[in-house]
Design a protein around this motif. Structure first.
Motif, mmCIF file in Angstrom:
data_model
loop_
_atom_site.group_PDB
_atom_site.id
_atom_site.type_symbol
_atom_site.label_atom_id
_atom_site.label_comp_id
_atom_site.label_asym_id
_atom_site.label_seq_id
_atom_site.Cartn_x
_atom_site.Cartn_y
_atom_site.Cartn_z
ATOM 1 N N VAL A 259 -42.861 -9.633 -28.001
ATOM 2 C CA VAL A 259 -42.601 -10.660 -29.006
ATOM 3 C C VAL A 259 -41.422 -10.225 -29.873
ATOM 4 O O VAL A 259 -41.374 -9.094 -30.359
ATOM 5 C CB VAL A 259 -43.844 -10.888 -29.889
ATOM 6 N N ILE A 260 -40.474 -11.121 -30.018
ATOM 7 C CA ILE A 260 -39.330 -10.859 -30.903
ATOM 8 C C ILE A 260 -39.399 -11.871 -32.042
ATOM 9 O O ILE A 260 -39.541 -13.073 -31.805
ATOM 10 C CB ILE A 260 -37.985 -11.007 -30.152
ATOM 11 N N GLY A 261 -39.312 -11.361 -33.271
ATOM 12 C CA GLY A 261 -39.403 -12.246 -34.431
ATOM 13 C C GLY A 261 -38.062 -12.434 -35.110
ATOM 14 O O GLY A 261 -37.079 -11.746 -34.806
ATOM 15 N N THR A 262 -38.039 -13.397 -36.021
ATOM 16 C CA THR A 262 -36.850 -13.607 -36.855
ATOM 17 C C THR A 262 -37.331 -13.746 -38.299
ATOM 18 O O THR A 262 -38.531 -13.796 -38.550
ATOM 19 C CB THR A 262 -36.095 -14.891 -36.450
ATOM 20 N N THR A 263 -36.405 -13.803 -39.201
ATOM 21 C CA THR A 263 -36.780 -13.936 -40.616
ATOM 22 C C THR A 263 -35.963 -15.037 -41.275
ATOM 23 O O THR A 263 -34.823 -15.297 -40.883
ATOM 24 C CB THR A 263 -36.577 -12.610 -41.381
ATOM 25 N N VAL A 264 -36.577 -15.656 -42.269
ATOM 26 C CA VAL A 264 -35.869 -16.662 -43.055
ATOM 27 C C VAL A 264 -34.917 -15.977 -44.052
ATOM 28 O O VAL A 264 -34.030 -16.597 -44.619
ATOM 29 C CB VAL A 264 -36.907 -17.600 -43.739
ATOM 30 N N ILE B 214 -30.532 -10.982 -29.331
ATOM 31 C CA ILE B 214 -31.624 -11.193 -28.359
ATOM 32 C C ILE B 214 -31.147 -10.778 -26.974
ATOM 33 O O ILE B 214 -31.856 -10.109 -26.224
ATOM 34 C CB ILE B 214 -32.075 -12.676 -28.334
ATOM 35 N N GLU B 215 -29.921 -11.159 -26.675
ATOM 36 C CA GLU B 215 -29.398 -10.867 -25.343
ATOM 37 C C GLU B 215 -29.505 -9.380 -25.018
ATOM 38 O O GLU B 215 -29.892 -8.995 -23.915
ATOM 39 C CB GLU B 215 -27.941 -11.330 -25.252
ATOM 40 N N GLY B 216 -29.210 -8.557 -26.012
ATOM 41 C CA GLY B 216 -29.273 -7.112 -25.803
ATOM 42 C C GLY B 216 -30.692 -6.590 -25.622
ATOM 43 O O GLY B 216 -30.888 -5.445 -25.217
ATOM 44 N N ILE C 296 -29.881 -15.965 -18.732
ATOM 45 C CA ILE C 296 -31.278 -15.693 -18.331
ATOM 46 C C ILE C 296 -31.556 -16.370 -16.978
ATOM 47 O O ILE C 296 -32.119 -15.762 -16.070
ATOM 48 C CB ILE C 296 -32.269 -16.219 -19.400
ATOM 49 N N SER C 297 -31.111 -17.617 -16.864
ATOM 50 C CA SER C 297 -31.344 -18.350 -15.609
ATOM 51 C C SER C 297 -30.631 -17.671 -14.444
ATOM 52 O O SER C 297 -31.194 -17.548 -13.356
ATOM 53 C CB SER C 297 -30.849 -19.790 -15.716
ATOM 54 N N ALA C 298 -29.399 -17.224 -14.703
ATOM 55 C CA ALA C 298 -28.633 -16.580 -13.626
ATOM 56 C C ALA C 298 -29.335 -15.313 -13.138
ATOM 57 O O ALA C 298 -29.214 -14.915 -11.985
ATOM 58 C CB ALA C 298 -27.223 -16.257 -14.118
#
Ligand SMILES: NC(=O)c1ccc[n+]([C@@H]2O[C@H](COP(=O)([O-])OP(=O)(O)OC[C@H]3O[C@@H](n4cnc5c(N)ncnc54)[C@H](O)[C@@H]3O)[C@@H](O)[C@H]2O)c1
Length: 438
Positions: A42-47, A139-141, A221-223
């Motif tokens: 799980v990866i989160g983000t913040t406001v 995220i990509e990393g 991601i699809s590739a």
């Protein structure tokens, strides 16, 4: 959703990304729980946070540690605050400054300079999208090659952070007698218009920005052979048991509903372009965000009846006992359910609530009926901090999270309702019984 979704193929190494910060009792906890049960990361983000001088900043190290502990995962520490109440544009002070000295009594005569709201909004959008682009890069990393990725949009909000709104919104959502304020009158004022634009921006358009700022990421991601899915939390009324039948009903006045329909449109548009995005319209529960909407919780009580109907008396006994234990001596769950049903079946409500013209504005009569029912039901509890609705909210957020995660694998429609019936059927069977027992 009429049938339980097929079991999703997510597995260890796949990733759930939350677009919206996680709070203790919020809906997103159900998704996080299910993702972890399947071994996903799980990866989160913040406001983000605002300092006293108004500047937006990432979380400091203590806040970050606390948030990551709550999430049980990494948080990308880039402030993803949507909206524009603190944007200064073209020599105009931000909304928060302009309204600092506004008096609640003047609500109907407050105005903004021509074009200001649109300009402030554009500035807020640009700031948010730039932050989102940074998040997408990070995220990509973090993604393992070949991972399936589920993006979950959980954001909703947009009430400008100025003092003048609180007394006004309290009158709109909680006012009776002299304190009552018509949501329709408020909505037609300049302050109402500001809220309309702001709700659209925060609650709806952030999904569009998420879809657009992750195009490159999605392609990569699809590739690599991974699936990319988007889910979002909606609200558009809920079917609950009324007089023994499942019937659609809604909290009134849900002025945010216009933004929620816009959210549905965004998912439908993405789906039509081949991007799998689904809005799940979820039941009324108690969270930080719904606290303002007193009375929204009334339609949650009949979930107990739905669970007893679908799971049977034996399987639902523990839940009933836990709920009964929260009531004052002399009160019973049956009485509680009767009281909730008498509100939900009231002719005053049926005369107002209508799917095609949703969302409806309040009336004095409806507001007084709802708030009296809410207070009476709350009054049946022994301790106002131990509520049947909190227990039921947990059942709902866990169930919806599970249903959403699995349904996202092969989504059948861009907009789905998770009504009391499907939630009760989930917890009645092997795939959800643990939620009742927890
Ligand atoms: N509580 C309910 O009864 C209910 C019912 C149906 C759908 N929902 C939806 O579920 C979702 C989660 O809400 P919740 O009720 O769990 O409450 P919550 O308070 O836990 O979550 C609200 C989220 O919105 C984010 N948010 C608020 N203002 C923001 C802003 N300006 N910029 C960026 N993010 C912002 C918060 O950070 C948080 O992540 C929302 O979309 C909500 O509309 C809630």
């Amino acid at each position: 959703m009429q049938e339980l979704p097929e079991i999703a193929g997510y597995k260890a190494g796949d990733v759930l990304v939350l677009a919206g910060e996680l709070f203790g009792r919020g809906y997103a906890n159900g998704l996080v729980d299910e993702a972890k049960r399947l071994g996903m990361t799980v990866i989160g983000t913040t406001v983000g946070r605002r300092d006293a001088d108004g500047s937006l900043r990432p979380l400091n190290s203590d806040e970050l540690a606390e948030s990551e502990a709550l999430l049980g995962g990494k948080i990308i520490n880039v402030p993803l605050e949507a909206g524009f109440d603190m944007e200064a544009v073209n020599g105009h002070a931000p909304v928060t400054e302009q309204l600092k000295k506004a008096r609640p009594d003047d609500w109907n005569s407050i105005t903004f300079a021509e074009g200001f709201i649109e300009q402030a909004r554009a500035a807020g959008t640009a700031r948010f999208r730039a932050a989102l682009a940074l998040v997408a890069k990070e995220i990509e990393g973090l993604l393992p090659a070949g991972a399936n990725v589920l993006f979950a949009h959980t954001m909703a909000g947009g009430i400008p952070r100025v003092r003048v709104f609180m007394p006004l919104l309290n009158r709109v959502f909680k006012g009776t007698g002299d304190k009552y304020l018509s949501s329709g009158d408020f909505w037609n004022s300049q302050l109402g218009r500001l809220c309309d634009v702001s709700f659209n921006e925060v609650t709806a358009d952030t999904l569009r920005y998420l879809l657009e700022e992750t195009v490159a990421l999605r392609e990569r991601i699809s590739a690599n052979g991974g699936r990319v899915r988007y889910v979002a939390y909606g609200y558009h009324g809920t079917e609950v048991l009324v007089n023994g039948e499942y019937r659609w009903q809604s909290y009134t006045p849900y002025v945010q509903g216009l933004a929620k329909m816009r959210l549905e449109d965004i998912a439908a548009e993405a789906t039509s372009k081949g991007v799998e995005a689904t809005v799940f319209n979820c039941p009324e529960i108690q969270t930080n965000s719904s606290a303002l909407f007193l009375g929204v919780e009334i339609s949650l009580y009949p979930l107990l009846t739905a669970i007893r109907r679908e799971a049977g008396a034996d399987a639902s006994r523990q839940l009933f006992e836990r709920c009964q234990a929260m009531l004052k001596e002399g009160e019973s769950i049956d009485k509680l359910l009767e009281r909730a049903n008498s509100y939900l079946s009231s002719p005053i409500l049926s005369a107002i609530v209508d799917y095609d013209s949703w969302p409806q504005h309040n009336t004095l009569e409806q507001a007084e009926l709802m708030l009296a029912a809410s207070a009476e039901l709350m009054g049946m509890h022994a301790d106002q901090k131990q509520l049947v609705c909190a227990e039921l909210s947990r059942v709902v957020f866990l169930s919806t999270g599970r249903l959403m995660l699995h349904a996202s694998w092969n989504p059948v429609a861009p907009v789905l309702w998770l009504n009391h019936g499907i939630i009760a059927r989930l917890v009645a069977g092997d795939r959800g019984r643990d939620i009742l027992e927890a």
